[in-house]
Design a protein around this motif. Sequence first.
Motif, PDB file in Angstrom:
ATOM      1  N   GLY A 148       0.763  -1.230   0.000  1.00  0.00           N
ATOM      2  CA  GLY A 148       0.000   0.000   0.000  1.00  0.00           C
ATOM      3  C   GLY A 148       0.799   1.288   0.000  1.00  0.00           C
ATOM      4  O   GLY A 148       2.006   1.314   0.237  1.00  0.00           O
ATOM      5  N   PHE A 149       0.059   2.366  -0.225  1.00  0.00           N
ATOM      6  CA  PHE A 149       0.573   3.729  -0.118  1.00  0.00           C
ATOM      7  C   PHE A 149      -0.620   4.664  -0.208  1.00  0.00           C
ATOM      8  O   PHE A 149      -1.736   4.243  -0.536  1.00  0.00           O
ATOM      9  N   PHE A 150      -0.416   5.922   0.084  1.00  0.00           N
ATOM     10  CA  PHE A 150      -1.479   6.914  -0.003  1.00  0.00           C
ATOM     11  C   PHE A 150      -1.459   7.527  -1.399  1.00  0.00           C
ATOM     12  O   PHE A 150      -0.427   8.034  -1.847  1.00  0.00           O
ATOM     13  N   ALA A 151      -2.610   7.463  -2.075  1.00  0.00           N
ATOM     14  CA  ALA A 151      -2.673   7.818  -3.485  1.00  0.00           C
ATOM     15  C   ALA A 151      -4.062   8.355  -3.817  1.00  0.00           C
ATOM     16  O   ALA A 151      -4.929   8.491  -2.948  1.00  0.00           O
ATOM     17  N   HIS A 152      -4.289   8.667  -5.086  1.00  0.00           N
ATOM     18  CA  HIS A 152      -5.642   8.916  -5.582  1.00  0.00           C
ATOM     19  C   HIS A 152      -6.422   7.627  -5.389  1.00  0.00           C
ATOM     20  O   HIS A 152      -5.918   6.529  -5.649  1.00  0.00           O
ATOM     21  N   HIS A 153      -7.671   7.728  -4.949  1.00  0.00           N
ATOM     22  CA  HIS A 153      -8.415   6.524  -4.609  1.00  0.00           C
ATOM     23  C   HIS A 153      -8.700   5.637  -5.817  1.00  0.00           C
ATOM     24  O   HIS A 153      -9.050   4.468  -5.662  1.00  0.00           O
ATOM     25  N   GLU A 154      -8.544   6.159  -7.043  1.00  0.00           N
ATOM     26  CA  GLU A 154      -8.762   5.344  -8.231  1.00  0.00           C
ATOM     27  C   GLU A 154      -7.470   4.723  -8.754  1.00  0.00           C
ATOM     28  O   GLU A 154      -7.434   4.204  -9.873  1.00  0.00           O
ATOM     29  N   CYS A 155      -6.447   4.740  -7.929  1.00  0.00           N
ATOM     30  CA  CYS A 155      -5.142   4.249  -8.363  1.00  0.00           C
ATOM     31  C   CYS A 155      -5.027   2.734  -8.296  1.00  0.00           C
ATOM     32  O   CYS A 155      -4.074   2.156  -8.796  1.00  0.00           O
ATOM     33  N   GLU A 156      -5.976   2.055  -7.634  1.00  0.00           N
ATOM     34  CA  GLU A 156      -5.867   0.609  -7.449  1.00  0.00           C
ATOM     35  C   GLU A 156      -5.717  -0.114  -8.782  1.00  0.00           C
ATOM     36  O   GLU A 156      -6.541  -0.005  -9.673  1.00  0.00           O
ATOM     37  N   SER A 157      -4.630  -0.871  -8.900  1.00  0.00           N
ATOM     38  CA  SER A 157      -4.399  -1.640 -10.113  1.00  0.00           C
ATOM     39  C   SER A 157      -3.319  -2.664  -9.847  1.00  0.00           C
ATOM     40  O   SER A 157      -2.561  -2.550  -8.882  1.00  0.00           O
ATOM     41  N   ARG A 158      -3.225  -3.640 -10.716  1.00  0.00           N
ATOM     42  CA  ARG A 158      -2.169  -4.622 -10.595  1.00  0.00           C
ATOM     43  C   ARG A 158      -1.057  -4.284 -11.577  1.00  0.00           C
ATOM     44  O   ARG A 158      -1.294  -3.951 -12.729  1.00  0.00           O
TER      45      ARG A 158
END
Length: 265
Positions: free
Chosen positions: A250-260
Motif C-alpha cells: 500500500g501507499f497513499f494515493a488517488h483513490h482510483e489508483c488501485e491496479s495490478r
Amino acid sequence: MDAGENGFGAGDSEIDPAVLRELPKGFQVISTEKHGTSHWGQTGRINVILSDGTLQCFFIKVFLKELGRSVTRGEYQSMKAIYDVVPDFVPNPIAFGSYDRAPETHFFLCEFRELTDRGIPGSMPDPLDFAALLSALHEKSISPTGKFGFHVTTYAGNLPQFVGWEDSWETFFAKSMRQALDLEIAMKGPSEELAELSCVLFERVMPRLLRPLESNGRVIKPSLVHGDLWYGNSGVETDSNRPLVFDACGFFAHHECESRRRTTT
C-alpha cells in the motif's frame, strides 16, 4: 537455509525461535503445512493449540536475503495500515522479522483466514460488499503527513514502488511511473520507441489529464490503497462469507489508483 527448507508440508513442528516469540503465550505447535503459493518465497500454515485447548492457525511467508527483509517489512506495514482502518477487510498482521537460526531468511506472519476454493460458485467476493469495504478504506484513511506516499518502501511482487512523500498527485504519479520505467529499462535495455512515447506521456499526457484535478481550488485526498488489487489477491472467507484482500503493497494515493502491476523476474 533456503526458502524451501522450512518444514512446510512435512508436518514439521520445528519453527524458528523468532517466529515462536510472535505466537500467543501458552501455545503448543501441532504442525506446519504448505499453504498457498508465492513467486518469490515460501508460504505455509502453522497450527497451534492454545492454553485453553482451542485450535488457532497462522499464515506465514518466508523470503530470502535483503530483498526479502524489505518485502516482508513492506507487506506488514501495508497490511497493518489497512487493518487499522478496515479490520474486516484483511487478515490481522502479527509480525515480520528475521530468523534467529538463519538471519538471511525473513518472515511475515498473520492470522490464518480460510477462503472458499476458487472456481466454485461464490468463491469471488460479492461486488457490492467488496466495493463497500474498499470505499471505506479510501474514505476513512488519513495520510499521516497529508501527502501522497508511504513511510516504508512497498513492493509489487519483487519491484520496489515509489513512495516518497509528495504534495501533488501529478508529481507523485509521474515519479512512480518514472521509477517503473527505469526498472524496466534496467532489466530489458533501452528502447527508442519507449523513449519517444515516454516523452509524450510525461510532457503532454500526464499534465493534461492530472493537472486539472488539482487546479482552480480542486483537491485530491490522499487515500490508502491496497497497491496490487486484482482477483488473485482477494477472496471470500469461508466462515463469514465476507470479502478479504491480502498481499498488500500500500501507499497513499488517488483513490482510483488501485491496479495490478506486472513484476519483473
